[in-house]
Design a protein around this motif. Structure first.
Motif, mmCIF file in Angstrom:
data_model
loop_
_atom_site.group_PDB
_atom_site.id
_atom_site.type_symbol
_atom_site.label_atom_id
_atom_site.label_comp_id
_atom_site.label_asym_id
_atom_site.label_seq_id
_atom_site.Cartn_x
_atom_site.Cartn_y
_atom_site.Cartn_z
ATOM 1 N N LYS A 144 0.826 -1.211 0.000
ATOM 2 C CA LYS A 144 0.000 0.000 0.000
ATOM 3 C C LYS A 144 0.859 1.260 0.000
ATOM 4 N N ASN A 145 2.128 1.116 0.285
ATOM 5 C CA ASN A 145 3.028 2.251 0.397
ATOM 6 C C ASN A 145 3.488 2.715 -0.996
ATOM 7 N N GLU A 146 3.331 3.998 -1.276
ATOM 8 C CA GLU A 146 3.683 4.545 -2.587
ATOM 9 C C GLU A 146 5.173 4.411 -2.899
ATOM 10 N N THR A 147 6.023 4.514 -1.900
ATOM 11 C CA THR A 147 7.461 4.379 -2.140
ATOM 12 C C THR A 147 7.790 2.949 -2.554
ATOM 13 N N VAL A 148 7.161 1.978 -1.931
ATOM 14 C CA VAL A 148 7.353 0.587 -2.340
ATOM 15 C C VAL A 148 6.845 0.406 -3.767
ATOM 16 N N ARG A 149 5.706 0.969 -4.066
ATOM 17 C CA ARG A 149 5.144 0.860 -5.411
ATOM 18 C C ARG A 149 6.045 1.485 -6.477
ATOM 19 N N ASP A 155 15.399 -5.605 -2.440
ATOM 20 C CA ASP A 155 15.986 -4.702 -3.442
ATOM 21 C C ASP A 155 15.316 -3.324 -3.415
ATOM 22 N N PHE A 156 15.052 -2.834 -2.256
ATOM 23 C CA PHE A 156 14.352 -1.554 -2.048
ATOM 24 C C PHE A 156 15.348 -0.384 -2.087
ATOM 25 N N PHE A 157 16.182 -0.353 -3.141
ATOM 26 C CA PHE A 157 17.235 0.664 -3.236
ATOM 27 C C PHE A 157 16.786 1.909 -3.983
ATOM 28 N N LEU A 158 15.745 1.832 -4.817
ATOM 29 C CA LEU A 158 15.056 2.987 -5.416
ATOM 30 C C LEU A 158 15.899 3.846 -6.367
ATOM 31 N N TYR A 159 16.680 3.204 -7.204
ATOM 32 C CA TYR A 159 17.375 3.924 -8.281
ATOM 33 C C TYR A 159 17.620 2.935 -9.417
ATOM 34 N N ASN A 203 14.000 0.783 6.675
ATOM 35 C CA ASN A 203 13.939 1.207 8.081
ATOM 36 C C ASN A 203 13.269 2.567 8.252
ATOM 37 N N LYS A 204 13.366 3.419 7.248
ATOM 38 C CA LYS A 204 12.731 4.737 7.313
ATOM 39 C C LYS A 204 11.207 4.632 7.301
ATOM 40 N N LEU A 205 10.691 3.598 6.659
ATOM 41 C CA LEU A 205 9.242 3.497 6.447
ATOM 42 C C LEU A 205 8.540 2.423 7.275
ATOM 43 N N PHE A 206 9.278 1.399 7.692
ATOM 44 C CA PHE A 206 8.641 0.253 8.327
ATOM 45 C C PHE A 206 9.416 -0.202 9.557
ATOM 46 N N LYS A 207 8.686 -0.799 10.482
ATOM 47 C CA LYS A 207 9.317 -1.447 11.629
ATOM 48 C C LYS A 207 9.617 -2.876 11.201
ATOM 49 N N LEU A 208 10.885 -3.184 11.133
ATOM 50 C CA LEU A 208 11.319 -4.494 10.663
ATOM 51 C C LEU A 208 11.793 -5.353 11.829
ATOM 52 N N ASN A 209 11.556 -6.639 11.737
ATOM 53 C CA ASN A 209 12.103 -7.539 12.752
ATOM 54 C C ASN A 209 13.524 -7.950 12.339
#
Length: 172
Positions: free
Chosen positions: A30-35, A81-85, A110-116
């Motif tokens: 649902k997150n636009e940055t992930v999309r 692979d959430f590197f965004l470039y 880490n900026k957007l989600f609480k990760l385990n």
């Protein structure tokens, strides 16, 4: 041999486990940055989002079957692979993409989600052995090998895009 290999690439998607998979990753998708991962090509004509969904779902399925932490595998696989470039054209001063992008992906996630801890390990060590440090969790090893498997299939154009589209069709 090619026919045999292609026959093994057809994912069987059953609705019960697929619905469970979607619940594992729904807050992420649902997150636009992930999309936005869909704007970057990963391998050949496969986008970063398509590749990540492919890795995520296969890893989820394997971990679920083995009674491992399939939720973390699904989530870590999606964000690995959430590197965004566009790594084909963007060069960083930090070093080669293969060595550095896991750290960029973890920082972004880490900026957007609480990760385990398992999800963090998956993201930062999915390029092992390039990342040198051995993965800490069995789920990370699953992602390491599934990521390389998917990347290989995508690179030699054996990945079945119809399967990937089927996976993505009900997510977005």
């Amino acid at each position: 041999m090619r026919g045999f290999t292609k026959s093994k690439l057809n994912l069987k998607i059953d609705s019960k486990t697929y619905d469970e998979y979607k619940k594992c990753i729904s807050d992420l998708t649902k997150n636009e940055t992930v999309r936005s991962m869909d704007r970057f090509i990963q391998h050949n004509n496969i986008t970063c989002m398509e590749h990540s969904i492919y890795v995520s779902y296969i890893s989820y399925s394997i971990c679920r079957r083995l009674n491992f932490d399939y939720r973390s595998a699904a989530r870590g696989g999606l964000l690995h692979d959430f590197f965004l470039y566009d790594w084909h054209t963007t060069k960083t001063n930090d070093g080669l993409h293969g060595f550095t992008h896991p750290y960029v992906a973890l920082k972004n996630a880490n900026k957007l989600f609480k990760l385990n801890d398992v999800e963090k390990d998956i993201i930062v060590k999915h390029m092992w052995p390039l990342t040198i440090k051995l993965p800490k969790y069995k789920e990370t090893f699953i992602i390491v090998f599934v990521d390389k498997y998917c990347a290989f299939l995508e690179s030699v154009r054996l990945a079945n895009k119809a399967n990937i589209y089927e996976l993505m069709s009900n997510i977005f």
